[in-house]
Design an enzyme around this catalytic site. Structure first.
Site, PDB file in Angstrom:
ATOM      1  N   GLU A  21       0.826  -1.218   0.000  1.00  0.00           N
ATOM      2  CA  GLU A  21       0.000   0.000   0.000  1.00  0.00           C
ATOM      3  C   GLU A  21       0.866   1.277   0.000  1.00  0.00           C
ATOM      4  O   GLU A  21       0.379   2.356  -0.310  1.00  0.00           O
ATOM      5  CB  GLU A  21      -0.931   0.013   1.212  1.00  0.00           C
ATOM      6  CG  GLU A  21      -1.975  -1.084   1.179  1.00  0.00           C
ATOM      7  CD  GLU A  21      -2.949  -0.969   2.326  1.00  0.00           C
ATOM      8  OE1 GLU A  21      -4.082  -0.533   2.087  1.00  0.00           O
ATOM      9  OE2 GLU A  21      -2.554  -1.288   3.474  1.00  0.00           O
ATOM     10  N   ILE A  72      -6.368   5.619   7.725  1.00  0.00           N
ATOM     11  CA  ILE A  72      -7.271   6.617   7.141  1.00  0.00           C
ATOM     12  C   ILE A  72      -7.734   7.604   8.218  1.00  0.00           C
ATOM     13  O   ILE A  72      -8.164   8.708   7.906  1.00  0.00           O
ATOM     14  CB  ILE A  72      -8.456   5.987   6.362  1.00  0.00           C
ATOM     15  CG1 ILE A  72      -9.193   4.942   7.178  1.00  0.00           C
ATOM     16  CG2 ILE A  72      -7.988   5.431   5.028  1.00  0.00           C
ATOM     17  CD1 ILE A  72     -10.445   4.388   6.447  1.00  0.00           C
ATOM     18  N   GLU A  73      -7.589   7.240   9.485  1.00  0.00           N
ATOM     19  CA  GLU A  73      -7.882   8.207  10.561  1.00  0.00           C
ATOM     20  C   GLU A  73      -6.939   9.409  10.416  1.00  0.00           C
ATOM     21  O   GLU A  73      -7.337  10.560  10.554  1.00  0.00           O
ATOM     22  CB  GLU A  73      -7.640   7.566  11.941  1.00  0.00           C
ATOM     23  CG  GLU A  73      -8.686   6.575  12.386  1.00  0.00           C
ATOM     24  CD  GLU A  73      -8.478   5.170  11.828  1.00  0.00           C
ATOM     25  OE1 GLU A  73      -7.727   5.007  10.837  1.00  0.00           O
ATOM     26  OE2 GLU A  73      -9.083   4.232  12.368  1.00  0.00           O
ATOM     27  N   LYS A  98     -12.298   4.002   1.898  1.00  0.00           N
ATOM     28  CA  LYS A  98     -11.214   3.255   1.247  1.00  0.00           C
ATOM     29  C   LYS A  98     -11.857   2.005   0.620  1.00  0.00           C
ATOM     30  O   LYS A  98     -11.804   0.908   1.186  1.00  0.00           O
ATOM     31  CB  LYS A  98     -10.164   2.890   2.311  1.00  0.00           C
ATOM     32  CG  LYS A  98      -8.878   2.360   1.754  1.00  0.00           C
ATOM     33  CD  LYS A  98      -7.869   2.165   2.890  1.00  0.00           C
ATOM     34  CE  LYS A  98      -6.587   1.546   2.409  1.00  0.00           C
ATOM     35  NZ  LYS A  98      -5.652   1.281   3.511  1.00  0.00           N
TER      36      LYS A  98
END
Ligand SMILES: Nc1ncnc2c1ncn2[C@@H]1O[C@H](COP(=O)(O)OP(=O)(O)OP(=O)(O)O)[C@@H](O)[C@H]1O
Ligand SMILES: Nc1nc2c(c(=O)[nH]1)N=C(CO)CN2
Length: 335
Positions: A21, A72-73, A98
Site C-alpha cells: 500500500e 485513514i484516521e 477506502k
C-alpha cells in the site's frame, strides 16, 4: 449553522499499513461538510463571502496524493486540518472511504468519519468564533441591516512573497498565511510549493544559511498600504527586526504585485522593485498564476523572467504539501 457539503471527491493515494500500500496507488474517496456562516454570501452573491468548494476539492486531492499515512484516521485528520486553515470554517466533518481496502471478505466500503473544529477561542482579527449570546445576535442583526445598504467592498488580488532562513521558517510561513487569511475579508486563493533557495545578495563574510521561499495569492478588500501595515505586524510577531538590509531573517513578506498597480513610492514600490530579477520569487509565483505577467519598468511574462533570472538554478523544490504539515519538520528543528 449553515453548511457546505462536498461528497465523493476521489483520488489515488498510497496510504495503508501493508507494504504494497506504500507503493501501489489505490482510490480514496472523501466527503466533507464545512460549517460556516453563509448569511453574507447568500445576500451578496459574492465568492469572497464564502469558501470556494473547488478550493476545498483541490485541498482534499492534494492531501490524498500527498505524504503517506498508515491510517485513514490520520488522512482524515490531515484533510480536516487543511480545511480548518480557512478561518471561515468553524467546524468540519470529514469521511474518508477506502473502497478497495485489502480485506479478504467481500465488503462494500470501509470509512472513518471525524469531526474537528477551530481551536477553542480562536480569534481572527476582529472576528471571534463564539457561541452567539442574545446581545451579540441582536448586534449581528443590526449589522446585517446596515450591511444590506452598503456596497460590497472592492476586492484586490495581491501576490505576496514569503521567505526566511533562520529558525523554523516553514512553520513561520504557515502561521503567517493563517494570519493573512484571517484578516476580515481576506481570502488566500493560492499557495505555491515551498522552495529551498540560495541566498541572493546577502552581505557578509560568514556563510549564510539557505532560504525557504513561497508565494501566495490573496484576495483582499484592504488597500496595498493597509496590507503592508498588517504584514509588518505579522513579521514582527515572528521576531523580524529591520536592522540590516538583506540580513538573515525569520520571516520576510513582500508585496510583489497588487492588482497590477505601478508605484514608485519608496515606502511601497509596486510591483516589488527587485522581483523581476529574483527567481526565488518568480518561480513560486508561477505555481499560483501560471500565466502571470509582471507590469512596470521590467514588464514581461513571469515564466520568461524566471528563466533569465541570475538565481534561476539556485531554486529547488522542497515540498509540495508543506502547508499541510503540522509542527516542526525534522530539518527545520535542526536549523
Ligand atoms: N513592495 C513592497 N513590499 C514590501 N515592502 C516594501 C515594498 N516596497 C517598498 N517597501 C518598503 O521596504 C522597506 C524594507 O522592506 P524589507 O525589510 O522587507 O526589505 P528587505 O527584505 O531587506 O529587502 P527586499 O525588499 O529587497 O526584499 C519596508 O519598510 C517597506 O516600507
Ligand atoms: N534566496 C533568497 N535570498 C534572499 C531573500 C530570500 O527570500 N531568498 N530575501 C532577501 C531579502 O528580502 C535577500 N536574499
Amino acid at each position: 449553522m449553515d453548511y457546505i457539503t462536498l461528497t465523493g471527491v476521489s483520488a489515488l493515494g498510497t496510504h495503508g499499513v501493508l507494504d504494497f500500500e506504500h507503493t501501489d496507488p489505490q482510490p480514496f474517496v472523501v466527503d466533507a461538510t464545512l460549517y460556516l456562516d453563509l448569511s453574507d454570501a447568500s445576500r451578496s452573491d459574492d465568492l469572497a463571502d464564502t469558501v470556494s468548494y473547488a478550493q476545498i476539492a483541490d485541498r482534499i486531492v492534494s492531501v490524498i496524493q500527498g505524504e503517506h499515512c498508515d491510517l485513514i484516521e490520520r488522512l482524515a485528520q490531515r484533510i480536516a486540518d487543511s480545511i480548518l486553515l480557512l478561518w471561515r470554517v468553524q467546524r468540519t466533518v470529514v469521511t474518508v472511504h477506502k473502497p478497495k481496502a485489502p480485506i479478504e471478505q467481500d465488503f462494500g466500503d470501509v470509512s472513518v468519519t471525524i469531526e474537528r473544529e477551530q481551536p477553542s477561542g480562536a480569534s481572527y482579527g476582529d472576528e471571534k468564533i463564539d457561541t452567539p449570546t442574545k446581545a451579540s445576535q441582536a448586534a449581528a442583526e443590526q449589522t446585517e441591516q446596515t450591511e444590506q445598504v452598503q456596497d460590497p467592498p472592492e476586492l484586490h488580488t495581491a501576490i505576496l512573497a514569503l521567505g526566511g532562513n533562520v529558525g523554523d521558517v516553514s512553520l513561520a510561513m504557515r502561521e503567517a498565511i493563517v494570519s493573512l487569511d484571517a484578516l476580515p475579508g481576506n481570502q488566500i486563493t493560492g499557495i505555491s510549493a515551498l522552495y529551498r533557495t540560495a541566498p541572493w545578495g546577502v552581505p557578509g563574510a560568514e556563510p549564510v544559511p539557505d532560504f525557504y521561499n513561497a508565494v501566495v495569492e490573496l484576495s483582499t478588500p484592504l488597500s496595498a498600504r493597509e496590507l503592508l501595515e498588517h504584514i509588518h505586524t505579522i513579521e514582527a510577531e515572528h521576531g523580524r527586526t529591520r536592522d540590516v538590509h538583506w540580513d538573515s531573517r525569520t520571516l520576510d513578506i513582500d508585496i510583489i504585485d497588487f492588482n497590477g498597480t505601478v508605484s514608485a513610492d519608496p515606502d511601497l514600490t509596486l510591483p516589488h522593485p527587485r522581483a523581476w530579477q529574483r527567481a526565488f520569487v518568480l518561480r513560486p509565483w508561477l505555481d499560483v498564476q501560471p500565466n502571470a505577467q509582471l507590469v512596470g519598468e521590467h514588464e514581461g511574462a513571469v515564466a520568461e523572467l524566471a528563466q533569465r533570472a541570475p538565481d534561476a538554478h539556485a531554486v529547488q523544490l522542497e515540498s509540495l504539501d508543506w502547508i499541510l504539515q503540522t509542527g516542526r519538520t525534522k530539518e527545520d528543528g535542526q536549523r
